[in-house]
Write an enzyme that holds these catalytic residues in place. Structure first.
Site, PDB file in Angstrom:
ATOM      1  N   GLY A  13       0.813  -1.217   0.000  1.00  0.00           N
ATOM      2  CA  GLY A  13       0.000   0.000   0.000  1.00  0.00           C
ATOM      3  C   GLY A  13       0.843   1.261   0.000  1.00  0.00           C
ATOM      4  O   GLY A  13       2.077   1.219   0.083  1.00  0.00           O
ATOM      5  N   VAL A  34       1.623 -10.375   1.598  1.00  0.00           N
ATOM      6  CA  VAL A  34       1.099  -9.847   0.325  1.00  0.00           C
ATOM      7  C   VAL A  34       0.008 -10.773  -0.198  1.00  0.00           C
ATOM      8  O   VAL A  34       0.141 -11.992  -0.134  1.00  0.00           O
ATOM      9  CB  VAL A  34       2.262  -9.775  -0.699  1.00  0.00           C
ATOM     10  CG1 VAL A  34       1.755  -9.464  -2.085  1.00  0.00           C
ATOM     11  CG2 VAL A  34       3.272  -8.719  -0.270  1.00  0.00           C
ATOM     12  N   PRO A  47       1.949  -4.482 -13.405  1.00  0.00           N
ATOM     13  CA  PRO A  47       3.421  -4.521 -13.416  1.00  0.00           C
ATOM     14  C   PRO A  47       3.984  -3.662 -12.287  1.00  0.00           C
ATOM     15  O   PRO A  47       5.023  -3.971 -11.724  1.00  0.00           O
ATOM     16  CB  PRO A  47       3.767  -3.925 -14.782  1.00  0.00           C
ATOM     17  CG  PRO A  47       2.531  -4.009 -15.603  1.00  0.00           C
ATOM     18  CD  PRO A  47       1.370  -4.041 -14.664  1.00  0.00           C
ATOM     19  N   LYS A 130     -12.443   3.211  13.332  1.00  0.00           N
ATOM     20  CA  LYS A 130     -11.088   3.131  13.889  1.00  0.00           C
ATOM     21  C   LYS A 130     -11.133   3.208  15.417  1.00  0.00           C
ATOM     22  O   LYS A 130     -10.375   2.529  16.099  1.00  0.00           O
ATOM     23  CB  LYS A 130     -10.210   4.249  13.325  1.00  0.00           C
ATOM     24  CG  LYS A 130      -9.865   4.008  11.861  1.00  0.00           C
ATOM     25  CD  LYS A 130      -8.894   5.020  11.335  1.00  0.00           C
ATOM     26  CE  LYS A 130      -8.518   4.651   9.902  1.00  0.00           C
ATOM     27  NZ  LYS A 130      -7.482   5.475   9.344  1.00  0.00           N
TER      28      LYS A 130
HETATM   29  N1  LIG Z   1      -3.099   7.251   2.469  1.00  0.00           N
HETATM   30  C1  LIG Z   1      -3.522   8.177   3.299  1.00  0.00           C
HETATM   31  O1  LIG Z   1      -3.518   9.391   3.021  1.00  0.00           O
HETATM   32  C2  LIG Z   1      -3.996   7.804   4.652  1.00  0.00           C
HETATM   33  C3  LIG Z   1      -4.442   8.841   5.465  1.00  0.00           C
HETATM   34  C4  LIG Z   1      -4.959   8.526   6.668  1.00  0.00           C
HETATM   35  C5  LIG Z   1      -5.005   7.195   7.081  1.00  0.00           C
HETATM   36  N2  LIG Z   1      -4.515   6.206   6.297  1.00  0.00           N
HETATM   37  C6  LIG Z   1      -4.607   4.835   6.827  1.00  0.00           C
HETATM   38  O2  LIG Z   1      -3.435   4.049   6.567  1.00  0.00           O
HETATM   39  C7  LIG Z   1      -3.822   2.691   6.336  1.00  0.00           C
HETATM   40  C8  LIG Z   1      -3.256   2.235   4.975  1.00  0.00           C
HETATM   41  O3  LIG Z   1      -3.678   3.165   3.974  1.00  0.00           O
HETATM   42  P1  LIG Z   1      -3.032   3.197   2.492  1.00  0.00           P
HETATM   43  O4  LIG Z   1      -3.516   4.459   1.869  1.00  0.00           O
HETATM   44  O5  LIG Z   1      -1.583   2.893   2.566  1.00  0.00           O
HETATM   45  O6  LIG Z   1      -3.836   1.950   1.835  1.00  0.00           O
HETATM   46  P2  LIG Z   1      -3.664   1.319   0.363  1.00  0.00           P
HETATM   47  O7  LIG Z   1      -2.692   2.070  -0.459  1.00  0.00           O
HETATM   48  O8  LIG Z   1      -5.066   1.092  -0.136  1.00  0.00           O
HETATM   49  O9  LIG Z   1      -3.008  -0.113   0.675  1.00  0.00           O
HETATM   50  C9  LIG Z   1      -3.732  -1.092   1.324  1.00  0.00           C
HETATM   51  C10 LIG Z   1      -2.872  -2.305   1.536  1.00  0.00           C
HETATM   52  O10 LIG Z   1      -3.657  -3.267   2.278  1.00  0.00           O
HETATM   53  C11 LIG Z   1      -3.597  -4.501   1.566  1.00  0.00           C
HETATM   54  N3  LIG Z   1      -4.824  -5.248   1.860  1.00  0.00           N
HETATM   55  C12 LIG Z   1      -6.100  -4.828   1.734  1.00  0.00           C
HETATM   56  N4  LIG Z   1      -6.945  -5.816   2.135  1.00  0.00           N
HETATM   57  C13 LIG Z   1      -6.172  -6.872   2.515  1.00  0.00           C
HETATM   58  C14 LIG Z   1      -6.448  -8.182   2.994  1.00  0.00           C
HETATM   59  N5  LIG Z   1      -7.710  -8.632   3.157  1.00  0.00           N
HETATM   60  N6  LIG Z   1      -5.406  -9.002   3.298  1.00  0.00           N
HETATM   61  C15 LIG Z   1      -4.113  -8.578   3.112  1.00  0.00           C
HETATM   62  N7  LIG Z   1      -3.787  -7.344   2.655  1.00  0.00           N
HETATM   63  C16 LIG Z   1      -4.811  -6.511   2.353  1.00  0.00           C
HETATM   64  C17 LIG Z   1      -3.452  -4.110   0.102  1.00  0.00           C
HETATM   65  O11 LIG Z   1      -2.970  -5.202  -0.640  1.00  0.00           O
HETATM   66  P3  LIG Z   1      -3.184  -5.390  -2.235  1.00  0.00           P
HETATM   67  O12 LIG Z   1      -1.969  -4.738  -2.899  1.00  0.00           O
HETATM   68  O13 LIG Z   1      -3.213  -6.857  -2.423  1.00  0.00           O
HETATM   69  O14 LIG Z   1      -4.475  -4.722  -2.616  1.00  0.00           O
HETATM   70  C18 LIG Z   1      -2.424  -2.978   0.241  1.00  0.00           C
HETATM   71  O15 LIG Z   1      -1.143  -3.510   0.437  1.00  0.00           O
HETATM   72  C19 LIG Z   1      -5.362   2.681   6.389  1.00  0.00           C
HETATM   73  O16 LIG Z   1      -5.765   2.304   7.686  1.00  0.00           O
HETATM   74  C20 LIG Z   1      -5.741   4.126   6.138  1.00  0.00           C
HETATM   75  O17 LIG Z   1      -6.961   4.489   6.751  1.00  0.00           O
HETATM   76  C21 LIG Z   1      -4.026   6.469   5.070  1.00  0.00           C
END
Ligand SMILES: NC(=O)c1ccc[n+]([C@@H]2O[C@H](COP(=O)([O-])OP(=O)(O)OC[C@H]3O[C@@H](n4cnc5c(N)ncnc54)[C@H](OP(=O)(O)O)[C@@H]3O)[C@@H](O)[C@H]2O)c1
Length: 304
Positions: A13, A34, A47, A130
């Protein structure tokens, strides 16, 4: 003392990839769980994702194929770790709670490890979920650290705060509200570095660790003026009033755009943000005073 073994769940992610890198950089044996491309809900085997996994492995990460829903695989992976860092994404509040509860159950079945929940704030419904996860985490007795920044750089900065844009504005910047409210922007690499520092820091156990460098507070107006400085010309500004934004969120296509607009609404409009917390909080800038943080301006500099 041997370096603790770290398992990152959600390591492909936006945040997770930086957590894996920060953990490897700090010398921790690091595993990354993963999902196989064919798993329901997993990102397509693009990719880009394949290359990312290859890079993480080349840098020393150990790859474990699995899904939060595979209890046995999860338990086996956790048994080989001292610390679990959760950076799993979510589509709905329900899914968020379900995923995290599954990880907690696996941790309990595997033995005693510390859980760092890599979740930042907000979007109201997701925030409620959360908070429920945090209650469950506290009740579980699992030693943990909840790491909170606010908005990570890569989420809004490349689009100048407008989730509907494809990239930085060329002629017109769309600004939610009056653009004056400041929010905290923290770089993914810094969030990850703090998380890895925290995992072996007893001062963070069972606490919420905030990452709030004062210089990283920035409003949408300031963000647009940083961009203008960088591109060397003025942009037109189109201000979207709060009521209009609220209607847009209602009408927005499903996740993730509605969620992203709701985050902008809660973080960047005055009087809307809420993040009630009862747990003991500590602040990364106080615990690690020598650490330097990428500012909004530096990030934009590297972007354009
Ligand atoms: N990005 C932001 O700006 C932000 C801001 C505030 C909070 N957050 C928090 O940070 C956390 C991560 O956010 P992110 O933006 O990094 O998310 P993201 O880019 O959507 O990445 C999600 C990750 O979780 C994996 N995943 C999802 N479902 C899964 C499952 N059932 N089993 C195993 N792996 C799974 C995905 O794998 P795949 O590659 O296989 O899909 C990916 O590696 C979340 O709690 C989010 O609320 C993020």
């Amino acid at each position: 003392m041997a370096s603790s073994r770290i398992l990152v769940i959600g390591g492909t992610g936006r945040l997770g990839r930086h957590l894996v890198t920060a953990s490897l950089d700090a010398g921790h044996p690091t595993a990354v769980l993963v999902r196989r491309p064919a798993t329901a809900g997993a990102r397509a085997d693009s990719p880009v994702k394949a290359k990312l996994i290859e890079e993480l492995c080349d840098n020393g990460a150990r790859l474990v194929y699995g899904d939060v829903n595979d209890h046995d695989i999860l338990v086996a992976a956790i048994k080989n770790a001292d610390v679990v860092i959760c950076a799993v994404g979510h589509t709905t509040p329900h899914k968020l709670v379900e995923n995290q509860i599954k990880i907690m159950e696996a941790i309990r079945d595997a033995g005693n490890v510390k859980l760092a929940e890599q979740m930042l704030e907000p979007a109201r419904s997701i925030l409620g979920a959360k908070l429920r996860v945090r209650e469950a985490l506290r009740a579980s007795g699992i030693p943990h650290t909840i790491v909170c920044g606010y908005l990570v750089h890569g989420f809004l900065l490349p689009k100048a705060g407008n989730p509907e844009a494809d990239g930085p504005p060329v002629t017109t910047a769309t600004i939610s509200g009056d653009g004056k409210q400041k929010a905290m922007f923290v770089d993914e690499k810094d969030m990850s570095a703090v998380t890895i520092k925290a995992e072996e820091d007893p001062r963070t156990v069972d606490k919420i660790l905030y990452v709030q460098p004062p210089a990283n507070l920035c409003s949408l107006n300031q963000l647009v003026s940083v961009l203008e400085k960088k591109i060397g010309r003025d942009l037109e500004k189109c201000y979207v009033p709060e009521e209009e934004l609220a209607i847009k969120i209602e009408a927005a296509s499903p996740f993730p755009l509605n969620f992203q607009l709701a985050i902008v609404h809660s973080a960047l409009l005055p009087g809307v943000a809420s993040c009630g917390q009862t747990a003991v909080r500590v602040e990364a800038t106080e615990l690690y005073p020598d650490m330097e943080y990428v500012t909004v301006e530096e990030y934009i500099d590297g972007l354009i």
